[in-house]
Design a protein around this motif. Structure first.
Motif, mmCIF file in Angstrom:
data_model
loop_
_atom_site.group_PDB
_atom_site.id
_atom_site.type_symbol
_atom_site.label_atom_id
_atom_site.label_comp_id
_atom_site.label_asym_id
_atom_site.label_seq_id
_atom_site.Cartn_x
_atom_site.Cartn_y
_atom_site.Cartn_z
ATOM 1 N N UNK A 82 -1.774 -4.032 2.814
ATOM 2 C CA UNK A 82 -1.750 -2.916 3.769
ATOM 3 C C UNK A 82 -0.836 -3.303 4.920
ATOM 4 N N UNK A 83 -1.380 -3.371 6.131
ATOM 5 C CA UNK A 83 -0.577 -3.795 7.289
ATOM 6 C C UNK A 83 -0.927 -5.245 7.594
ATOM 7 N N UNK A 85 0.849 -1.196 0.000
ATOM 8 C CA UNK A 85 0.000 0.000 0.000
ATOM 9 C C UNK A 85 0.886 1.248 0.000
ATOM 10 N N UNK A 86 2.082 1.121 0.597
ATOM 11 C CA UNK A 86 3.026 2.241 0.618
ATOM 12 C C UNK A 86 3.696 2.456 -0.747
ATOM 13 N N UNK A 87 3.350 1.648 -1.732
ATOM 14 C CA UNK A 87 3.722 1.939 -3.119
ATOM 15 C C UNK A 87 2.663 2.767 -3.820
ATOM 16 N N UNK A 124 -4.023 -4.582 -10.245
ATOM 17 C CA UNK A 124 -3.565 -4.157 -8.924
ATOM 18 C C UNK A 124 -4.580 -4.650 -7.913
ATOM 19 N N UNK A 125 -4.166 -5.525 -7.026
ATOM 20 C CA UNK A 125 -5.091 -6.087 -6.037
ATOM 21 C C UNK A 125 -4.677 -5.620 -4.644
ATOM 22 N N UNK A 132 8.696 0.515 -3.548
ATOM 23 C CA UNK A 132 7.428 -0.184 -3.771
ATOM 24 C C UNK A 132 6.605 0.481 -4.876
ATOM 25 N N UNK A 133 6.731 1.813 -5.025
ATOM 26 C CA UNK A 133 6.069 2.482 -6.155
ATOM 27 C C UNK A 133 6.676 1.995 -7.464
ATOM 28 N N UNK A 134 7.979 1.752 -7.480
ATOM 29 C CA UNK A 134 8.636 1.258 -8.694
ATOM 30 C C UNK A 134 8.104 -0.116 -9.086
#
Ligand code: NAD
Length: 250
Positions: A187-188, A144-146, A239-240, A160-162
């Motif tokens: 997520x967490x 989620x932090x991507x 994207x799941x 993670x965005x990459x």
């Protein structure tokens, strides 16, 4: 034993712990042969032995995802041992905190090497075998932090965005060639990567997540199982999110 992954051979990076261990266990329960690759050799062997002890097909290989030769050995081992490679799960990853003001160049380099370059090297090493097998897929574990920012995790967010667009690029590259590429955004989730969470932090997480708590490794494993199975034969570049609705409110 169920059969949603019957005939599949999966290489799972970071399979010694947490989400990788859950995916390896579930994949094997669903009929896949699983090669667990990790830098944690003892734990990785334990997971493979436990799967084999329950009647599943599993083996372990030492794998450092930052090293192209290590990936080449893992792919070759999967093909030698199980006859082919149909499925790659780029799951290995690390986290450490640090914003622009306190992240170091070394910390940045290590995060990018494992979380980002590791995913590129994995796809590059596995692609020829996945193409040869046909009807193959790659599941990349982002975060989620991507998708959303937070203060104090700058290199993790970047890495993670990459992964998000590494996946989409590969999905398009292989769209006509029988390799599907999808991404999961946890997520967490309660795994060792979270480290020692204080009661205060635990309360803050529960407050931030609409469903009220962190998820379990199996929540991610079931999402991964679907994407790796032929049930998802028309799903690529997807994207799941597995995040207790956290992103829905962003
Ligand atoms: P974990 O620490 O339990 O497992 C990560 C595994 O990756 C470990 O077994 C570790 O040894 C392995 N690893 C680390 N560096 C490696 C390397 N260079 N080569 C090979 N293996 C290596 O953590 P986890 O929560 O199971 O994390 C799995 C993935 O899920 C990671 O990519 C992580 O970023 C992602 N993720 C986790 C959460 C969460 O809340 N747990 C949330 C979002 C994303």
């Amino acid at each position: 034993m169920a059969e949603r992954l019957q005939g599949k051979v999966a290489l799972i990076s970071g399979g010694a712990s947490g989400l990788g261990k859950a995916q390896a266990t579930l994949y094997a329960q669903e009929g896949a042969a699983v090669l667990i690759g990790d830098v944690q050799e003892e734990l990785g062997r334990e997971v493979a032995n436990s799967i084999a002890g329950s009647g599943g097909k599993a083996a372990f290989i030492g794998l450092d995802v930052t090293d192209a030769d290590s990936w080449a050995s893992a792919v070759s081992q999967a093909v030698t041992r199980f006859g082919k490679l149909t499925t790659l799960v780029n799951n290995a990853g690390i986290f450490h905190p640090g914003g622009i003001m306190d992240e170091t160049k070394d910390g940045w380099d290590r995060m990018i090497a494992i979380n980002q370059t590791g995913v590129f090297l994995g796809m590059k090493a596995a692609a020829p075998a996945l193409l040869a097998a046909g009807n193959s897929s790659i599941v990349n574990i982002s975060s989620l932090f991507g998708l959303m920012g937070s203060p104090g995790a700058i290199s993790y967010h970047a890495s993670k965005a990459a992964v998000r667009l590494l996946s989409k690029g590969a999905a398009l590259e292989f769209a006509k060639q029988g390799i599907r590429v999808n991404t999961i955004f946890p997520g967490q989730i309660k795994t060792p990567i979270l480290g020692d969470i204080t009661p205060e932090q635990d309360a803050a997480i529960k407050a931030a997540i609409p469903m009220g708590d962190a998820g379990d490794p199996m929540d991610v494993a079931y999402a991964s199982l679907y994407l790796a199975s032929d049930e998802a034969k028309y799903v690529s570049g997807a994207e799941l999110l597995v995040d207790g609705a956290w992103h829905a409110g962003q």
